[in-house]
Design a protein around this motif. Structure first.
Motif, PDB file in Angstrom:
ATOM      1  N   TYR A 143       0.835  -1.205   0.000  1.00 43.28           N
ATOM      2  CA  TYR A 143       0.000   0.000   0.000  1.00 43.28           C
ATOM      3  C   TYR A 143       0.871   1.257   0.000  1.00 43.28           C
ATOM      4  O   TYR A 143       2.068   1.205   0.297  1.00 43.28           O
ATOM      5  CB  TYR A 143      -0.911   0.017   1.235  1.00 43.28           C
ATOM      6  CG  TYR A 143      -1.865  -1.144   1.305  1.00 43.28           C
ATOM      7  CD1 TYR A 143      -3.145  -1.053   0.771  1.00 43.28           C
ATOM      8  CD2 TYR A 143      -1.482  -2.359   1.885  1.00 43.28           C
ATOM      9  CE1 TYR A 143      -4.028  -2.129   0.822  1.00 43.28           C
ATOM     10  CE2 TYR A 143      -2.351  -3.440   1.930  1.00 43.28           C
ATOM     11  CZ  TYR A 143      -3.617  -3.317   1.399  1.00 43.28           C
ATOM     12  OH  TYR A 143      -4.482  -4.388   1.449  1.00 43.28           O
ATOM     13  N   LEU A 160      -5.195   9.684   1.702  1.00 42.02           N
ATOM     14  CA  LEU A 160      -5.493   8.601   0.756  1.00 42.02           C
ATOM     15  C   LEU A 160      -4.657   7.375   1.089  1.00 42.02           C
ATOM     16  O   LEU A 160      -3.448   7.456   1.255  1.00 42.02           O
ATOM     17  CB  LEU A 160      -5.203   9.055  -0.675  1.00 42.02           C
ATOM     18  CG  LEU A 160      -5.298   7.976  -1.779  1.00 42.02           C
ATOM     19  CD1 LEU A 160      -6.728   7.461  -1.887  1.00 42.02           C
ATOM     20  CD2 LEU A 160      -4.838   8.542  -3.112  1.00 42.02           C
ATOM     21  N   LYS A 162      -4.087   3.619  -0.582  1.00 43.97           N
ATOM     22  CA  LYS A 162      -4.429   2.828  -1.763  1.00 43.97           C
ATOM     23  C   LYS A 162      -3.453   1.671  -1.952  1.00 43.97           C
ATOM     24  O   LYS A 162      -2.304   1.708  -1.527  1.00 43.97           O
ATOM     25  CB  LYS A 162      -4.454   3.694  -3.006  1.00 43.97           C
ATOM     26  CG  LYS A 162      -3.119   4.249  -3.436  1.00 43.97           C
ATOM     27  CD  LYS A 162      -3.270   5.031  -4.740  1.00 43.97           C
ATOM     28  CE  LYS A 162      -1.926   5.561  -5.240  1.00 43.97           C
ATOM     29  NZ  LYS A 162      -2.074   6.271  -6.527  1.00 43.97           N
ATOM     30  N   SER A 163      -3.948   0.637  -2.619  1.00 43.32           N
ATOM     31  CA  SER A 163      -3.129  -0.546  -2.893  1.00 43.32           C
ATOM     32  C   SER A 163      -2.227  -0.279  -4.085  1.00 43.32           C
ATOM     33  O   SER A 163      -2.558   0.501  -4.973  1.00 43.32           O
ATOM     34  CB  SER A 163      -4.021  -1.750  -3.175  1.00 43.32           C
ATOM     35  OG  SER A 163      -4.867  -1.489  -4.281  1.00 43.32           O
ATOM     36  N   SER A 196     -14.696   5.454  -0.775  1.00 43.09           N
ATOM     37  CA  SER A 196     -14.002   4.260  -1.262  1.00 43.09           C
ATOM     38  C   SER A 196     -14.134   4.106  -2.767  1.00 43.09           C
ATOM     39  O   SER A 196     -15.075   4.610  -3.387  1.00 43.09           O
ATOM     40  CB  SER A 196     -14.557   3.009  -0.572  1.00 43.09           C
ATOM     41  OG  SER A 196     -15.920   2.801  -0.919  1.00 43.09           O
ATOM     42  N   THR A 259      -7.433  -4.998  -2.246  1.00 39.69           N
ATOM     43  CA  THR A 259      -7.061  -3.894  -3.127  1.00 39.69           C
ATOM     44  C   THR A 259      -8.139  -2.825  -3.179  1.00 39.69           C
ATOM     45  O   THR A 259      -9.288  -3.050  -2.793  1.00 39.69           O
ATOM     46  CB  THR A 259      -6.808  -4.408  -4.549  1.00 39.69           C
ATOM     47  OG1 THR A 259      -8.002  -5.043  -5.035  1.00 39.69           O
ATOM     48  CG2 THR A 259      -5.674  -5.409  -4.572  1.00 39.69           C
ATOM     49  N   LYS A 261      -8.996   1.727  -3.046  1.00 41.75           N
ATOM     50  CA  LYS A 261      -8.593   3.025  -2.497  1.00 41.75           C
ATOM     51  C   LYS A 261      -9.602   3.477  -1.445  1.00 41.75           C
ATOM     52  O   LYS A 261     -10.803   3.238  -1.581  1.00 41.75           O
ATOM     53  CB  LYS A 261      -8.559   4.102  -3.587  1.00 41.75           C
ATOM     54  CG  LYS A 261      -7.604   3.880  -4.723  1.00 41.75           C
ATOM     55  CD  LYS A 261      -7.724   5.037  -5.724  1.00 41.75           C
ATOM     56  CE  LYS A 261      -6.872   4.826  -6.953  1.00 41.75           C
ATOM     57  NZ  LYS A 261      -7.060   5.940  -7.930  1.00 41.75           N
TER      58      LYS A 261
END
Length: 294
Positions: A143, A160, A162-163, A196, A259, A261
């Motif tokens: 991440y 933020l 995120k993956s 999301s 996975t 965001k």
């Protein structure tokens, strides 16, 4: 603080709180082997791993030397990387023996692309640090974190998480730890907005209250019973927990499993009346012994 000193400090703090290596590993969502290797100075852990461990041991992170910063995610590191590549190809120009003009043209073109790549590098590559917060979880390397100035509720930006990997068996969390002193023997409510995008598993806000003496969790909620999934616009989330008199730290943040965001914004804490229901799940106890003869 170099690696041998770091391992010694973690060992010293762990023993001070009467924790086993296994208990510390569990509190930090790390493997037992990771804790063992860090204490024995077999490895040099990433900065976020160090912060997670020391936060769980009530160590003041401001005492850490700057060499624990994650240089690989900083602009300075990226500048050095690009300059190193540029210098490499410039030096090649001085080693030309045949086809000089052809090589010169190719190397010059490569140098231009390298320079252009640096100049137009996406801003999110520079935004890997958020003051007061750090990246942790069972798969933190999968991440990335940063500030998004185009998506927010208040303040001109949101956090933020995120993956970066296509498939992840685990989770990452953007988190913070602080003293629980201000809320001792009170019931508190944590609220925040979460947005999301394309979540493969689930996400949620979380809050954990740890004991001052044993570092064990006294109360905890991560919204797993009311998860955020898929795509969602800004959603107000809340957690209500008791902070017992022997509490030491509040640990909180947003987690992402799998996975996708998540954006995190407008986080607030307030003391509420004891009549307000806690969101944490507690075991349902029978009022008296039941079904004794089967």
């Amino acid at each position: 603080m170099n690696q041998p000193e770091l391992g010694k400090k973690i060992l010293e703090l762990r023993q001070k709180f009467g924790l086993t290596q296994g208990e510390l590993a569990e509190n930090c969502n790390l493997s037992l082997r990771t804790i063992q290797r860090i204490e024995s100075a077999e490895v040099t852990p990433r900065s976020h791993t160090i912060k997670v461990i020391l936060s769980n041991l009530n160590y003041d992170l401001s005492n850490l030397s700057t060499n624990l910063s994650d240089d690989t995610s900083s602009k300075g590191y990226l500048v050095k990387k690009w300059l190193k590549l540029f210098l490499k190809y410039v030096l090649e120009l001085f080693n030309l023996k045949t086809n000089t003009m052809k090589k010169l043209s190719v190397l010059s073109l490569i140098a231009i692309f390298i320079t252009a790549g640096f100049l137009f590098m996406p801003n999110h590559l520079y935004a890997q640090k958020i003051d007061g917060w750090f990246l942790a979880g069972s798969k933190p390397n999968s991440y990335t974190i940063g500030l998004d100035k185009s998506t927010y509720i208040t303040g001109g930006s949101s956090a933020l998480l995120k993956s970066v990997d296509k498939k992840i068996e685990g989770f990452g969390t953007l988190m913070q730890s602080c003293s629980a002193d201000e809320y001792l023997d009170k019931r508190i409510k944590m609220t925040a907005y979460i947005k999301s995008d394309n979540i493969s598993d689930w996400a949620g806000m979380w809050l954990r209250v740890d004991s001052k003496q044993t570092k064990k969790s006294l109360s905890f909620d991560n919204m797993q019973d009311r998860p955020i999934k898929g795509d969602n616009d800004w959603t107000l989330c809340e957690i209500v927990l008791d902070v017992p008199a022997d509490s030491g730290t509040l640990n909180f943040g947003v987690l992402l499993s799998g996975t996708g965001k998540v954006w995190f914004d407008n986080i607030k804490f307030e003391v509420v009346d004891k009549a307000e229901t806690e969101t944490t799940k507690k075991p349902n106890l029978n009022k008296k012994p039941t079904n004794l003869d089967f």
